[in-house]
Design a protein around this motif. Structure first.
Motif, PDB file in Angstrom:
ATOM      1  N   ALA A   1       0.839  -1.199   0.000  1.00 29.93           N
ATOM      2  CA  ALA A   1       0.000   0.000   0.000  1.00 29.93           C
ATOM      3  C   ALA A   1       0.877   1.254   0.000  1.00 29.93           C
ATOM      4  N   ALA A   2       1.953   1.238   0.775  1.00 26.25           N
ATOM      5  CA  ALA A   2       2.849   2.395   0.820  1.00 26.25           C
ATOM      6  C   ALA A   2       3.492   2.635  -0.538  1.00 26.25           C
ATOM      7  N   ALA A   3       3.910   1.567  -1.210  1.00 31.78           N
ATOM      8  CA  ALA A   3       4.556   1.709  -2.515  1.00 31.78           C
ATOM      9  C   ALA A   3       3.576   2.244  -3.558  1.00 31.78           C
ATOM     10  N   ALA A   4       2.360   1.699  -3.582  1.00 31.11           N
ATOM     11  CA  ALA A   4       1.366   2.159  -4.553  1.00 31.11           C
ATOM     12  C   ALA A   4       0.995   3.613  -4.299  1.00 31.11           C
ATOM     13  N   THR A   5       0.839   3.973  -3.035  1.00 27.29           N
ATOM     14  CA  THR A   5       0.496   5.352  -2.691  1.00 27.29           C
ATOM     15  C   THR A   5       1.638   6.294  -3.027  1.00 27.29           C
ATOM     16  N   ALA A   6       2.869   5.856  -2.802  1.00 23.90           N
ATOM     17  CA  ALA A   6       4.028   6.702  -3.092  1.00 23.90           C
ATOM     18  C   ALA A   6       4.124   7.020  -4.578  1.00 23.90           C
ATOM     19  N   VAL A   7       3.817   6.051  -5.438  1.00 23.29           N
ATOM     20  CA  VAL A   7       3.870   6.306  -6.886  1.00 23.29           C
ATOM     21  C   VAL A   7       2.803   7.328  -7.266  1.00 23.29           C
ATOM     22  N   PHE A   8       1.581   7.165  -6.755  1.00 20.54           N
ATOM     23  CA  PHE A   8       0.525   8.126  -7.054  1.00 20.54           C
ATOM     24  C   PHE A   8       0.885   9.494  -6.483  1.00 20.54           C
ATOM     25  N   ASP A   9       1.463   9.518  -5.289  1.00 19.76           N
ATOM     26  CA  ASP A   9       1.884  10.767  -4.657  1.00 19.76           C
ATOM     27  C   ASP A   9       2.949  11.463  -5.499  1.00 19.76           C
ATOM     28  N   ALA A  10       3.894  10.699  -6.013  1.00 21.99           N
ATOM     29  CA  ALA A  10       4.945  11.282  -6.857  1.00 21.99           C
ATOM     30  C   ALA A  10       4.350  11.928  -8.104  1.00 21.99           C
ATOM     31  N   LEU A  11       3.333  11.293  -8.682  1.00 21.80           N
ATOM     32  CA  LEU A  11       2.671  11.884  -9.847  1.00 21.80           C
ATOM     33  C   LEU A  11       2.022  13.222  -9.491  1.00 21.80           C
ATOM     34  N   LEU A  12       1.363  13.287  -8.330  1.00 16.82           N
ATOM     35  CA  LEU A  12       0.736  14.547  -7.924  1.00 16.82           C
ATOM     36  C   LEU A  12       1.775  15.642  -7.708  1.00 16.82           C
ATOM     37  N   TRP A  13       2.890  15.303  -7.058  1.00 19.09           N
ATOM     38  CA  TRP A  13       3.948  16.290  -6.852  1.00 19.09           C
ATOM     39  C   TRP A  13       4.528  16.744  -8.192  1.00 19.09           C
ATOM     40  N   MET A  14       4.756  15.800  -9.099  1.00 18.73           N
ATOM     41  CA  MET A  14       5.336  16.145 -10.403  1.00 18.73           C
ATOM     42  C   MET A  14       4.416  17.113 -11.147  1.00 18.73           C
ATOM     43  N   ILE A  15       3.140  16.781 -11.224  1.00 19.74           N
ATOM     44  CA  ILE A  15       2.194  17.641 -11.934  1.00 19.74           C
ATOM     45  C   ILE A  15       2.020  18.966 -11.195  1.00 19.74           C
ATOM     46  N   GLY A  16       1.938  18.903  -9.867  1.00 16.74           N
ATOM     47  CA  GLY A  16       1.742  20.117  -9.077  1.00 16.74           C
ATOM     48  C   GLY A  16       2.888  21.101  -9.198  1.00 16.74           C
ATOM     49  N   ILE A  17       4.101  20.606  -9.094  1.00 12.83           N
ATOM     50  CA  ILE A  17       5.262  21.497  -9.208  1.00 12.83           C
ATOM     51  C   ILE A  17       5.374  22.064 -10.619  1.00 12.83           C
ATOM     52  N   ALA A  18       5.179  21.211 -11.632  1.00 15.82           N
ATOM     53  CA  ALA A  18       5.269  21.676 -13.018  1.00 15.82           C
ATOM     54  C   ALA A  18       4.212  22.736 -13.313  1.00 15.82           C
ATOM     55  N   ALA A  19       2.986  22.519 -12.846  1.00 17.72           N
ATOM     56  CA  ALA A  19       1.921  23.491 -13.097  1.00 17.72           C
ATOM     57  C   ALA A  19       2.160  24.791 -12.336  1.00 17.72           C
ATOM     58  N   THR A  20       2.723  24.694 -11.134  1.00  7.02           N
ATOM     59  CA  THR A  20       2.945  25.892 -10.319  1.00  7.02           C
ATOM     60  C   THR A  20       4.057  26.759 -10.886  1.00  7.02           C
ATOM     61  N   ILE A  21       5.165  26.146 -11.284  1.00 13.95           N
ATOM     62  CA  ILE A  21       6.279  26.956 -11.802  1.00 13.95           C
ATOM     63  C   ILE A  21       6.121  27.273 -13.287  1.00 13.95           C
ATOM     64  N   GLY A  22       5.262  26.509 -13.968  1.00 15.43           N
ATOM     65  CA  GLY A  22       4.958  26.825 -15.355  1.00 15.43           C
ATOM     66  C   GLY A  22       5.956  26.308 -16.371  1.00 15.43           C
ATOM     67  N   LYS A  23       6.935  25.556 -15.944  1.00 10.95           N
ATOM     68  CA  LYS A  23       7.907  25.014 -16.882  1.00 10.95           C
ATOM     69  C   LYS A  23       8.175  23.566 -16.518  1.00 10.95           C
ATOM     70  N   SER A  24       8.268  22.732 -17.530  1.00 12.67           N
ATOM     71  CA  SER A  24       8.577  21.334 -17.271  1.00 12.67           C
ATOM     72  C   SER A  24       9.063  20.681 -18.552  1.00 12.67           C
ATOM     73  N   ASN A  25       9.651  19.530 -18.393  1.00 10.59           N
ATOM     74  CA  ASN A  25      10.078  18.722 -19.519  1.00 10.59           C
ATOM     75  C   ASN A  25       8.950  17.723 -19.776  1.00 10.59           C
ATOM     76  N   LEU A  26       8.095  18.031 -20.752  1.00  9.84           N
ATOM     77  CA  LEU A  26       6.920  17.207 -20.995  1.00  9.84           C
ATOM     78  C   LEU A  26       7.290  15.790 -21.417  1.00  9.84           C
ATOM     79  N   PHE A  27       8.392  15.643 -22.140  1.00 12.27           N
ATOM     80  CA  PHE A  27       8.818  14.303 -22.557  1.00 12.27           C
ATOM     81  C   PHE A  27       9.152  13.456 -21.335  1.00 12.27           C
ATOM     82  N   ALA A  28       9.858  14.042 -20.385  1.00 10.07           N
ATOM     83  CA  ALA A  28      10.189  13.316 -19.149  1.00 10.07           C
ATOM     84  C   ALA A  28       8.919  13.013 -18.353  1.00 10.07           C
ATOM     85  N   MET A  29       7.990  13.961 -18.303  1.00 12.34           N
ATOM     86  CA  MET A  29       6.736  13.735 -17.574  1.00 12.34           C
ATOM     87  C   MET A  29       5.938  12.596 -18.207  1.00 12.34           C
ATOM     88  N   ASN A  30       5.942  12.523 -19.532  1.00 13.17           N
ATOM     89  CA  ASN A  30       5.236  11.432 -20.210  1.00 13.17           C
ATOM     90  C   ASN A  30       5.877  10.088 -19.886  1.00 13.17           C
TER      91      ASN A  30
END
Length: 182
Positions: free
Chosen positions: A68-97
């Motif tokens: 459960a911790a591992a599955a939640t951590a992966v979903f959590d990492a996705l939220l942080w990745m999207i959240g930080i990218a959307a907040t700062i306005g710049k990201s590497n979309l290829f890496a995000m994909n």
């Protein structure tokens, strides 16, 4: 029920409710529902969801529920990745994909494990999560508005499944709908 089991179930419920809310948010944005979707506002929503899922992950770790911790951590990492990218306005979309692609493959694996342990509703929710994340990755690679919309629809359906799963856990309904207590 022991304190650790209660903590694990509370963490699971928190993860399902926050995950459901975040998936419905993702779905609405991907489907262009709403008058104005500001990336920075969306980033703040995702970061706050990431903080809540981090708390859920820590509770899963304290309860000794590694899967459960591992599955939640992966979903959590996705939220942080999207959240930080959307907040700062710049990201590497290829890496995000790429992160979306690998996460989707991981969620397929975890969905299979949930199904093998008799947690049918959880397996279904995780399968939809895998489909949604994989569709989002492919949509990003192809820059396809239609696939983004499809990914959004899958996210809304999956968000509803996770909210139902949260209610099932809160009510203490046993498998195959509920979760197996740790």
């Amino acid at each position: 029920m022991s304190g650790i089991s209660e903590m694990a179930l509370a963490a699971t419920d928190l993860v399902y409710i926050v995950g459901g809310a975040m998936l419905i948010t993702v779905g609405g944005v991907n489907m262009n529902i709403g008058k104005k979707n500001e990336p920075r506002d969306l980033g703040i929503v995702f970061i706050s969801g990431g903080i809540m899922l981090l708390i859920g992950t820590l509770f899963d770790v304290l309860a000794g529920n590694a899967l459960a911790a591992a599955a939640t951590a992966v979903f959590d990492a996705l939220l942080w990745m999207i959240g930080i990218a959307a907040t700062i306005g710049k990201s590497n979309l290829f890496a995000m994909n790429h992160v979306l692609l690998y996460s989707g493959i991981y969620f397929l694996f975890v969905a299979a494990l949930a199904g093998l342990t008799g947690q049918i509703l959880l397996a279904l929710a995780l399968f939809f999560l895998a489909l949604q994340v994989l569709t989002a990755a492919i949509a990003g690679y192809r820059a396809s508005a239609r696939l983004h919309w499809t990914s959004g629809l899958l996210a809304i359906i999956d968000g509803a499944l996770f909210l139902i799963l949260g209610a099932v856990v809160s009510l203490g309904i046993p498998p195959p709908l509920g979760v197996i207590p740790p």
